[in-house]
Scaffold this motif. Structure first.
Motif, PDB file in Angstrom:
ATOM      1  N   GLU A   1      -1.677  -8.517  -2.063  1.00  0.00           N
ATOM      2  CA  GLU A   1      -1.054  -7.305  -2.591  1.00  0.00           C
ATOM      3  C   GLU A   1       0.439  -7.510  -2.845  1.00  0.00           C
ATOM      4  O   GLU A   1       1.178  -6.553  -3.053  1.00  0.00           O
ATOM      5  CB  GLU A   1      -1.215  -6.135  -1.607  1.00  0.00           C
ATOM      6  CG  GLU A   1      -2.628  -5.646  -1.389  1.00  0.00           C
ATOM      7  CD  GLU A   1      -2.656  -4.432  -0.465  1.00  0.00           C
ATOM      8  OE1 GLU A   1      -2.812  -3.305  -0.974  1.00  0.00           O
ATOM      9  OE2 GLU A   1      -2.526  -4.604   0.742  1.00  0.00           O
TER      10      GLU A   1
ATOM     11  N   LYS B   1       0.010  11.159  -1.760  1.00  0.00           N
ATOM     12  CA  LYS B   1       0.254  10.533  -3.055  1.00  0.00           C
ATOM     13  C   LYS B   1       1.010  11.477  -3.995  1.00  0.00           C
ATOM     14  O   LYS B   1       1.907  11.055  -4.730  1.00  0.00           O
ATOM     15  CB  LYS B   1      -1.070  10.089  -3.675  1.00  0.00           C
ATOM     16  CG  LYS B   1      -1.731   8.947  -2.917  1.00  0.00           C
ATOM     17  CD  LYS B   1      -3.111   8.613  -3.466  1.00  0.00           C
ATOM     18  CE  LYS B   1      -3.756   7.482  -2.669  1.00  0.00           C
ATOM     19  NZ  LYS B   1      -5.126   7.166  -3.113  1.00  0.00           N
TER      20      LYS B   1
ATOM     21  N   GLY C   1       0.820  -1.199   0.000  1.00  0.00           N
ATOM     22  CA  GLY C   1       0.000   0.000   0.000  1.00  0.00           C
ATOM     23  C   GLY C   1       0.859   1.256   0.000  1.00  0.00           C
ATOM     24  O   GLY C   1       2.087   1.200   0.089  1.00  0.00           O
TER      25      GLY C   1
ATOM     26  N   LYS D   1      -8.116   0.616  -2.652  1.00  0.00           N
ATOM     27  CA  LYS D   1      -7.497   0.256  -1.374  1.00  0.00           C
ATOM     28  C   LYS D   1      -7.923  -1.152  -0.975  1.00  0.00           C
ATOM     29  O   LYS D   1      -9.082  -1.539  -1.116  1.00  0.00           O
ATOM     30  CB  LYS D   1      -7.917   1.252  -0.300  1.00  0.00           C
ATOM     31  CG  LYS D   1      -7.319   0.978   1.071  1.00  0.00           C
ATOM     32  CD  LYS D   1      -7.742   2.051   2.052  1.00  0.00           C
ATOM     33  CE  LYS D   1      -7.252   1.736   3.455  1.00  0.00           C
ATOM     34  NZ  LYS D   1      -5.792   1.658   3.528  1.00  0.00           N
TER      35      LYS D   1
ATOM     36  N   GLY E   1      -7.329   8.350   4.316  1.00  0.00           N
ATOM     37  CA  GLY E   1      -7.250   7.280   3.335  1.00  0.00           C
ATOM     38  C   GLY E   1      -8.396   6.292   3.346  1.00  0.00           C
ATOM     39  O   GLY E   1      -8.564   5.542   2.382  1.00  0.00           O
ATOM     40  N   TYR E   2      -9.204   6.257   4.398  1.00  0.00           N
ATOM     41  CA  TYR E   2     -10.269   5.262   4.461  1.00  0.00           C
ATOM     42  C   TYR E   2     -11.388   5.591   3.476  1.00  0.00           C
ATOM     43  O   TYR E   2     -11.765   6.750   3.300  1.00  0.00           O
ATOM     44  CB  TYR E   2     -10.858   5.186   5.874  1.00  0.00           C
ATOM     45  CG  TYR E   2      -9.919   4.606   6.901  1.00  0.00           C
ATOM     46  CD1 TYR E   2      -9.334   3.349   6.724  1.00  0.00           C
ATOM     47  CD2 TYR E   2      -9.602   5.307   8.061  1.00  0.00           C
ATOM     48  CE1 TYR E   2      -8.476   2.819   7.669  1.00  0.00           C
ATOM     49  CE2 TYR E   2      -8.744   4.786   9.015  1.00  0.00           C
ATOM     50  CZ  TYR E   2      -8.182   3.545   8.810  1.00  0.00           C
ATOM     51  OH  TYR E   2      -7.326   3.015   9.747  1.00  0.00           O
ATOM     52  N   ARG E   3     -11.927   4.541   2.874  1.00  0.00           N
ATOM     53  CA  ARG E   3     -13.055   4.744   1.948  1.00  0.00           C
ATOM     54  C   ARG E   3     -14.239   5.385   2.651  1.00  0.00           C
ATOM     55  O   ARG E   3     -14.996   6.142   2.042  1.00  0.00           O
ATOM     56  CB  ARG E   3     -13.467   3.398   1.324  1.00  0.00           C
ATOM     57  CG  ARG E   3     -12.573   2.931   0.195  1.00  0.00           C
ATOM     58  CD  ARG E   3     -13.203   1.746  -0.530  1.00  0.00           C
ATOM     59  NE  ARG E   3     -13.296   0.583   0.343  1.00  0.00           N
ATOM     60  CZ  ARG E   3     -12.409  -0.413   0.365  1.00  0.00           C
ATOM     61  NH1 ARG E   3     -11.346  -0.354  -0.399  1.00  0.00           N
ATOM     62  NH2 ARG E   3     -12.571  -1.446   1.161  1.00  0.00           N
TER      63      ARG E   3
ATOM     64  N   ASP F   1      -3.789   6.378   7.108  1.00  0.00           N
ATOM     65  CA  ASP F   1      -5.204   6.552   6.755  1.00  0.00           C
ATOM     66  C   ASP F   1      -5.876   7.610   7.624  1.00  0.00           C
ATOM     67  O   ASP F   1      -6.663   8.421   7.133  1.00  0.00           O
ATOM     68  CB  ASP F   1      -5.946   5.222   6.882  1.00  0.00           C
ATOM     69  CG  ASP F   1      -5.578   4.249   5.775  1.00  0.00           C
ATOM     70  OD1 ASP F   1      -5.626   4.648   4.605  1.00  0.00           O
ATOM     71  OD2 ASP F   1      -5.232   3.099   6.093  1.00  0.00           O
TER      72      ASP F   1
ATOM     73  N   LYS G   1      -5.881  10.690   0.605  1.00  0.00           N
ATOM     74  CA  LYS G   1      -4.429  10.867   0.711  1.00  0.00           C
ATOM     75  C   LYS G   1      -3.874  11.685  -0.453  1.00  0.00           C
ATOM     76  O   LYS G   1      -2.804  11.384  -0.989  1.00  0.00           O
ATOM     77  CB  LYS G   1      -3.718   9.518   0.788  1.00  0.00           C
ATOM     78  CG  LYS G   1      -4.095   8.667   1.967  1.00  0.00           C
ATOM     79  CD  LYS G   1      -3.305   7.370   1.963  1.00  0.00           C
ATOM     80  CE  LYS G   1      -3.754   6.455   3.084  1.00  0.00           C
ATOM     81  NZ  LYS G   1      -3.131   5.124   3.015  1.00  0.00           N
TER      82      LYS G   1
END
Length: 640
Positions: free
Chosen positions: A301, A543, A268, A559, A374-376, A369, A539
């Motif tokens: 991943e 990024k 990630g 993610k 970063g969390y959805r 996050d 993020k």
């Protein structure tokens, strides 16, 4: 990293039970296998288990000042200790070691309770000052390191890094805290400051507790908070450059170690950023990067981690884990002491075991996050808030409540198709909607889960109060920052950091989190919301900052969580184990549950009619907790 324990007689100077103190200390030996020492004086006993990281030869604990009047036991790292040694030496203090532990002793002498404000790092410590018979307990700002405490009848205070140390005392009451049970089944963990037991509390992050002989126990004192306010005026390009330098510096100060040091690499953005910048700080020295892969593509991943490892010439250590890796189920209750229902504890345990074979210290990407959005769920919350802000509650509640009731329930579908969930969220206010999003079990299930006597014991308490309280106290000027703050106060210390601490300490592995550097967080909190979340992309600034360092498809892809296939496990290899726990005697005898509901949850899941895997896992973990600890029901329930 270490483990600490202690006994303090608040009333008088009765002798401390040395054998009990040793048992408490031995109970956390896994946290510090290199040495175990205790100090006993009238009315006070301190114990320490050492995992040697810095100043291996001289940094033994308990550690004293020059005349032996001040003593400390310490778990953690203070990364700015060289600067503090220089400052305190200039003020006249004499150091016998070059370790961060001795900094605490002299900082207390110089600044008293405010010493913690000078520390940059992760820590939980207990300091005894014999001059004024004061015990000072402290925990770091974000709650990386844990600290439990309890007062027994007669004024004896116990404390320790883990709950198991306090459970060594035969006089510790084991009655469950009813509100903590409600919290657990809402969140999957017990949020600070509660513990699962009425008699035990956790010292909250960014708090201290000062105990004095023959004085009542005061409330813990908060010494730090983070304020979200969009005061940063840098351009996006300049902000990205500054973020890179701040993150690089947060990593650099965490590379001090006299033992092998590496990093977790999940594939990630966060862990990849840490590895990339570590490689730049130590050119010519390959980063020891540790990754877990899964044999099912939906959970794997590893190819992203491998791409980052190749780019930076890392010494990449990989272990593939089968998707049916559930051998740890029985061990988890012993690791966490309290019921803990984050199933990613299993792969976290595995990656810590892998890392320990190669290093003693590992840097992680934890906190990215929460700090950089970063969390959805932040994306969904922001979108829902835009709708909520356009309609008055008097219209929004009835309208979306009606539509949510009419829309079919599609738990199996992707989030965009689960309109019932969205409509129900829009009918709620901001805090209740976010609580509903983060809940492991929704209120409708919890209402049916608990037996009537237990519901009466709750006296109307709802775990939503935890989120309401955090959001109400949030020093934040936008809805996104408000929920980030709530997560920093609840989910981060209660779930993420607890999971990593126990899994790493089970292997005597120290984990350091540069993205949770408090100075970096304070700066990130000044960013406008658009540099954290934009157009559904989280993020944003992190990024942007990492574009020169990381492959595009590592950063700009959906993610993935560190998940395990619970739903399949409970319909396959764990089918009978799950049913035996959920419908068995242990949960039935606790008096907490409506057993008919538990049987219905199991039957509906096994039939494929609904996915109740989160609820069933929480129940399996609670069953394991009760079997191990033998907890008693709350007093009112015991009287039933």
């Amino acid at each position: 990293m270490c483990g600490i324990v202690g006994i303090f007689h608040r009333s008088g100077e009765a002798p401390v039970d040395r054998a009990l103190l040793h048992r408490m200390n031995d109970s956390v030996a896994h946290r510090g296998p290199d040495a175990g020492t205790v100090h006993v004086a009238p009315g006070i006993g301190l114990g320490h288990r050492r995992l040697s990281i810095i100043d291996i030869a001289a940094g033994h604990q308990p550690l004293f000042n020059e005349d032996g009047s001040v003593c400390v036991v310490f778990n953690g790292e203070i990364y700015n200790f060289p600067d503090l040694i220089a400052e305190l030496t200039a003020a006249g203090h004499v150091f016998r070691t070059r370790c961060d532990t001795e900094v605490i002793v002299h900082a207390w002498e110089e600044w008293g309770e405010r010493c913690v404000e000078r520390f940059r790092g992760m820590f939980a410590f207990a300091l005894w000052d014999a001059r004024d018979r004061t015990l000072f307990l402290a925990r770091d700002r974000l709650g990386v390191k844990p600290l439990y405490y309890a007062e027994l009848a007669g004024g004896t205070v116990l404390f320790g890094s883990e709950l198991k140390a306090l459970l060594c005392h035969p006089g510790l009451p084991r009655a469950l805290d009813a509100r903590a049970v409600e919290d657990y089944f809402a969140f999957g963990y017990v949020p600070d400051p509660r513990s699962i037991f009425q008699a035990v509390r956790k010292l909250p992050p960014a708090h201290t507790l000062t105990l004095r002989r023959d004085a009542p126990i005061p409330a813990p004192r908060r010494y730090w908070d983070v304020r979200f306010a969009a005061t940063c005026t840098l351009t996006e390009r300049d902000a990205a450059a500054e973020l890179t330098e701040r993150l690089r510096e947060a990593i650099r100060i965490r590379l001090v170690s006299e033992v092998p040091l590496g990093a977790f690499l999940s594939g990630g953005v966060d862990s990849s950023a840490v590895v990339a910048l570590m490689a730049g700080l130590e050119p010519g020295k390959p980063v020891d990067a540790c990754s877990i892969g899964f044999d099912v593509a939906a959970y794997d991943e590893l190819h992203h981690a491998e791409a980052v490892a190749r780019r930076y010439g890392a010494a990449h250590h990989v272990q593939r884990v089968a998707a049916d890796d559930f051998d740890l189920v029985d061990r988890l209750a012993g690791l966490y002491d309290e019921p803990f229902a984050d199933s990613s504890a299993i792969p976290t345990y595995r990656v810590c075991a892998l890392a320990k074979r190669h290093v003693t210290v590992a840097l992680s990407g934890d906190g990215g996050d929460e700090v950089f959005a970063g969390y959805r769920r932040y994306r969904w919350h922001a979108a829902e808030e835009r709708v909520r802000s356009r309609l008055p509650p008097s219209l929004r509640g009835p309208l979306f409540g009606l539509l949510g009731g009419l829309y079919p329930k599609l738990d199996w579908a992707p989030r965009p198709l689960r309109a019932r969930t969205t409509l129900q969220a829009l009918a709620r206010d901001t805090a209740d909607a976010y609580f509903h999003t983060v809940s492991v079990l929704p209120a409708s299930v919890r209402g049916r889960l608990f037996a009537r006597p237990f519901r009466a014991e709750l006296q109307g308490y709802d775990a939503a109060e935890v989120i309401r309280g955090a959001m109400a106290s949030a020093p934040a000027d936008d809805p996104l920052a408000q929920v980030q703050y709530a997560d920093l106060m609840t989910y981060l210390p209660g779930d993420i950091l607890t999971k990593v601490d126990r899994a790493s300490m089970a292997h005597a592995l120290e984990v350091r989190e540069p993205l949770l550097d408090h100075e970096l967080l304070e700066w990130a909190a000044t960013l406008p919301a658009s540099l954290r979340l934009r157009g559904g992309e989280g993020k944003v600034l992190l990024k942007k900052a990492m574009e020169p360092y990381l492959p595009h498809d590592v950063m700009y892809r959906p993610k993935m969580g560190f998940a395990v296939p619970l739903a399949q496990w409970f319909r396959g290899p764990l089918r009978e184990r799950m049913r035996a726990a959920v419908t068995g005697e242990v949960l039935a005898d606790s008096g907490l549950f409506e057993m008919r509901t538990l049987r219905t949850l199991a039957d509906e899941h096994l039939s494929g009619l609904s996915d109740h895997s989160a609820a069933l896992w929480a129940l399996v973990m609670f069953d394991g907790f009760l079997r191990r600890v033998g907890a008693a029901p709350a007093p009112a329930l015991a009287a039933e």
